[in-house]
Design a protein around this motif. Structure first.
Motif, PDB file in Angstrom:
ATOM      1  N   GLU A  29       5.827   6.803 -17.371  1.00  0.00           N
ATOM      2  CA  GLU A  29       4.442   7.192 -17.156  1.00  0.00           C
ATOM      3  C   GLU A  29       3.841   6.303 -16.091  1.00  0.00           C
ATOM      4  OE1 GLU A  29       2.060   7.508 -20.642  1.00  0.00           O
ATOM      5  OE2 GLU A  29       3.643   8.460 -21.825  1.00  0.00           O
ATOM      6  N   PRO A  30       3.314   6.909 -15.046  1.00  0.00           N
ATOM      7  CA  PRO A  30       2.773   6.094 -13.953  1.00  0.00           C
ATOM      8  C   PRO A  30       1.382   5.581 -14.298  1.00  0.00           C
ATOM      9  CG  PRO A  30       2.436   8.399 -13.477  1.00  0.00           C
ATOM     10  CD  PRO A  30       3.144   8.340 -14.809  1.00  0.00           C
ATOM     11  N   ALA A  31       0.885   4.680 -13.474  1.00  0.00           N
ATOM     12  CA  ALA A  31      -0.501   4.234 -13.614  1.00  0.00           C
ATOM     13  C   ALA A  31      -1.423   5.414 -13.330  1.00  0.00           C
ATOM     14  CB  ALA A  31      -0.787   3.102 -12.633  1.00  0.00           C
ATOM     15  N   ARG A  32      -2.653   5.286 -13.802  1.00  0.00           N
ATOM     16  CA  ARG A  32      -3.635   6.343 -13.562  1.00  0.00           C
ATOM     17  C   ARG A  32      -4.820   5.768 -12.800  1.00  0.00           C
ATOM     18  NH1 ARG A  32      -2.870  11.621 -15.973  1.00  0.00           N
ATOM     19  NH2 ARG A  32      -0.953  11.460 -17.193  1.00  0.00           N
ATOM     20  N   ALA A  33      -5.321   6.542 -11.862  1.00  0.00           N
ATOM     21  CA  ALA A  33      -6.547   6.168 -11.163  1.00  0.00           C
ATOM     22  C   ALA A  33      -7.736   6.415 -12.094  1.00  0.00           C
ATOM     23  CB  ALA A  33      -6.692   6.981  -9.884  1.00  0.00           C
ATOM     24  N   ASP A  34      -8.922   6.025 -11.650  1.00  0.00           N
ATOM     25  CA  ASP A  34     -10.122   6.191 -12.461  1.00  0.00           C
ATOM     26  C   ASP A  34     -10.357   7.658 -12.814  1.00  0.00           C
ATOM     27  OD1 ASP A  34     -10.468   3.531 -12.317  1.00  0.00           O
ATOM     28  OD2 ASP A  34     -12.071   3.577 -10.801  1.00  0.00           O
ATOM     29  N   ASN A  35      -9.954   8.513 -11.876  1.00  0.00           N
ATOM     30  CA  ASN A  35     -10.141   9.948 -12.118  1.00  0.00           C
ATOM     31  C   ASN A  35      -8.978  10.557 -12.900  1.00  0.00           C
ATOM     32  OD1 ASN A  35      -8.224   9.709 -10.173  1.00  0.00           O
ATOM     33  ND2 ASN A  35      -9.517  10.491  -8.526  1.00  0.00           N
ATOM     34  N   ASP A  36      -8.178   9.726 -13.516  1.00  0.00           N
ATOM     35  CA  ASP A  36      -7.111  10.178 -14.392  1.00  0.00           C
ATOM     36  C   ASP A  36      -5.892  10.727 -13.644  1.00  0.00           C
ATOM     37  OD1 ASP A  36      -6.840   9.961 -17.164  1.00  0.00           O
ATOM     38  OD2 ASP A  36      -6.666  12.131 -17.337  1.00  0.00           O
ATOM     39  N   ARG A  37      -5.886  10.584 -12.339  1.00  0.00           N
ATOM     40  CA  ARG A  37      -4.740  11.111 -11.593  1.00  0.00           C
ATOM     41  C   ARG A  37      -3.604  10.096 -11.545  1.00  0.00           C
ATOM     42  NH1 ARG A  37      -7.097  14.972  -6.832  1.00  0.00           N
ATOM     43  NH2 ARG A  37      -8.456  16.138  -8.226  1.00  0.00           N
ATOM     44  N   ARG A  38      -2.392  10.610 -11.520  1.00  0.00           N
ATOM     45  CA  ARG A  38      -1.213   9.755 -11.496  1.00  0.00           C
ATOM     46  C   ARG A  38      -1.088   9.034 -10.159  1.00  0.00           C
ATOM     47  NH1 ARG A  38      -0.250  14.199 -14.453  1.00  0.00           N
ATOM     48  NH2 ARG A  38       0.983  14.037 -16.353  1.00  0.00           N
ATOM     49  N   VAL A  39      -0.737   7.768 -10.239  1.00  0.00           N
ATOM     50  CA  VAL A  39      -0.548   6.968  -9.025  1.00  0.00           C
ATOM     51  C   VAL A  39       0.865   6.392  -9.041  1.00  0.00           C
ATOM     52  CG1 VAL A  39      -1.341   4.988  -7.704  1.00  0.00           C
ATOM     53  CG2 VAL A  39      -2.994   6.360  -9.007  1.00  0.00           C
ATOM     54  N   TYR A  40       1.646   6.736  -8.031  1.00  0.00           N
ATOM     55  CA  TYR A  40       3.049   6.309  -7.983  1.00  0.00           C
ATOM     56  C   TYR A  40       3.270   5.248  -6.913  1.00  0.00           C
ATOM     57  CZ  TYR A  40       3.908  10.444 -10.804  1.00  0.00           C
ATOM     58  OH  TYR A  40       3.894  11.375 -11.795  1.00  0.00           O
ATOM     59  N   GLU A  41       4.312   4.451  -7.150  1.00  0.00           N
ATOM     60  CA  GLU A  41       4.728   3.446  -6.157  1.00  0.00           C
ATOM     61  C   GLU A  41       6.094   3.849  -5.607  1.00  0.00           C
ATOM     62  OE1 GLU A  41       2.614   1.099  -5.322  1.00  0.00           O
ATOM     63  OE2 GLU A  41       1.180   1.663  -6.891  1.00  0.00           O
ATOM     64  N   ALA A  42       6.555   3.051  -4.659  1.00  0.00           N
ATOM     65  CA  ALA A  42       7.803   3.387  -3.964  1.00  0.00           C
ATOM     66  C   ALA A  42       8.996   3.604  -4.905  1.00  0.00           C
ATOM     67  CB  ALA A  42       8.119   2.319  -2.921  1.00  0.00           C
ATOM     68  N   MET A  85       0.818  -1.208   0.000  1.00  0.00           N
ATOM     69  CA  MET A  85       0.000   0.000   0.000  1.00  0.00           C
ATOM     70  C   MET A  85       0.856   1.265   0.000  1.00  0.00           C
ATOM     71  SD  MET A  85      -2.936  -0.651  -0.428  1.00  0.00           S
ATOM     72  CE  MET A  85      -4.078  -2.020  -0.380  1.00  0.00           C
ATOM     73  N   SER A  86       1.715   1.377  -1.023  1.00  0.00           N
ATOM     74  CA  SER A  86       2.571   2.556  -1.057  1.00  0.00           C
ATOM     75  C   SER A  86       2.171   3.457  -2.218  1.00  0.00           C
ATOM     76  CB  SER A  86       4.017   2.129  -1.200  1.00  0.00           C
ATOM     77  OG  SER A  86       4.150   1.352  -2.380  1.00  0.00           O
TER      78      SER A  86
END
Lengths: 134, 134
Positions: free
Chosen positions: B31-44, B1-2
């Motif tokens: 390019e990071p993954a995107r959430a449903d709302n199109d926001r960038r989601v980063y990992e560690a 969960m990071s």
DNA sequence: CTGCATGCTCTAGCCACCAGAGGATCAAGC
DNA sequence: GCTTGATCCTCTGGTGGCTAGAGCATGCAG
């Protein structure tokens, strides 16, 4: 008879031709007279002014500071406090830049001193940048 | 969960948000993954990569050099000669910059040391820049 | 549920020039 | 006189490494 083309002026002050046009555009150099063929015609003072600018740029003064300095040089009856302040500011800027670069040099020297001959996995440079080693 | 938002990542690496988007745009960060709302989601790993870049930038490495260094860090089985060369080049660049700035400092100190209290016509700073005095 | 913080994309600006397009003109050699 | 290459003109766009802002959608706290 000291009429100069832009090319001659450029050579005289050891500056590139587009740089002269740029300085004219931003108002550091006055618009020169034009010959019938629309070419710029410079006189001797332009060489001195351009040399002034070049020297100041070599010392790292920003354009806006040079604008003020030229203004003072053009109006010798004005007090020169501004010139002193500008030079002092530039000196401080240079000194802090030196200090910063010396710190970088120290770290880079450490990185380079223990340079590896092997694979990137053992590379001291990359290790250092990754922050995994001090 | 990071999972991190771009804002959290920015804080974690002490970098501004637009800078992260800029690094992504020029291909330094994937390019990071995107959430449903199109926001960038980063990992560690993104934090480590960004910290690597930040550290290298603080050391003055140009972006293209960092690209190569990251490439090597991503492929540890490759020879690291390039990394050594890049670090050495950067060291030389820093050393020559220091030498240059020290020369400027000397000249600026001379200018400032004899600062005038009078009019611009007597101003040591302007005189020096005009080249009329050594 | 209201308001502010944060996110998105896209564009433009910073500094101090440099490079190139596309065209006119000049100077020198044959 | 003619050709050739250098120089000149203006204008646009690029450099590096971001930063700022417009205009909008979304999320989260009180």
């Amino acid at each position: 008879m000291s009429a100069l083309s832009i090319g001659k002026l450029a050579k005289a002050a050891d500056v590139k031709v587009p740089t002269i046009r740029f300085y004219e555009q931003i108002g550091l150099l006055p618009e020169p007279a034009r010959a019938d063929n629309d070419r710029r015609v410079y006189e001797a003072p332009a060489v001195r002014r351009l040399a002034f600018i070049k020297h100041a740029r070599q010392l790292g003064f920003p354009i806006e500071a040079i604008r003020t300095l030229l203004d003072l040089a053009d109006n010798p009856e004005r007090a020169c406090d501004d010139a002193n302040i500008i030079a002092q500011e530039q000196l401080m800027a240079v000194e802090s830049k030196i200090a910063q670069l010396e710190a970088l040099r120290a770290e880079l020297r450490r990185m380079v001193a223990t340079g590896c001959q092997g694979f990137a996995s053992d590379c001291r440079v990359i290790e250092t940048l990754s922050g995994s080693a001090s």
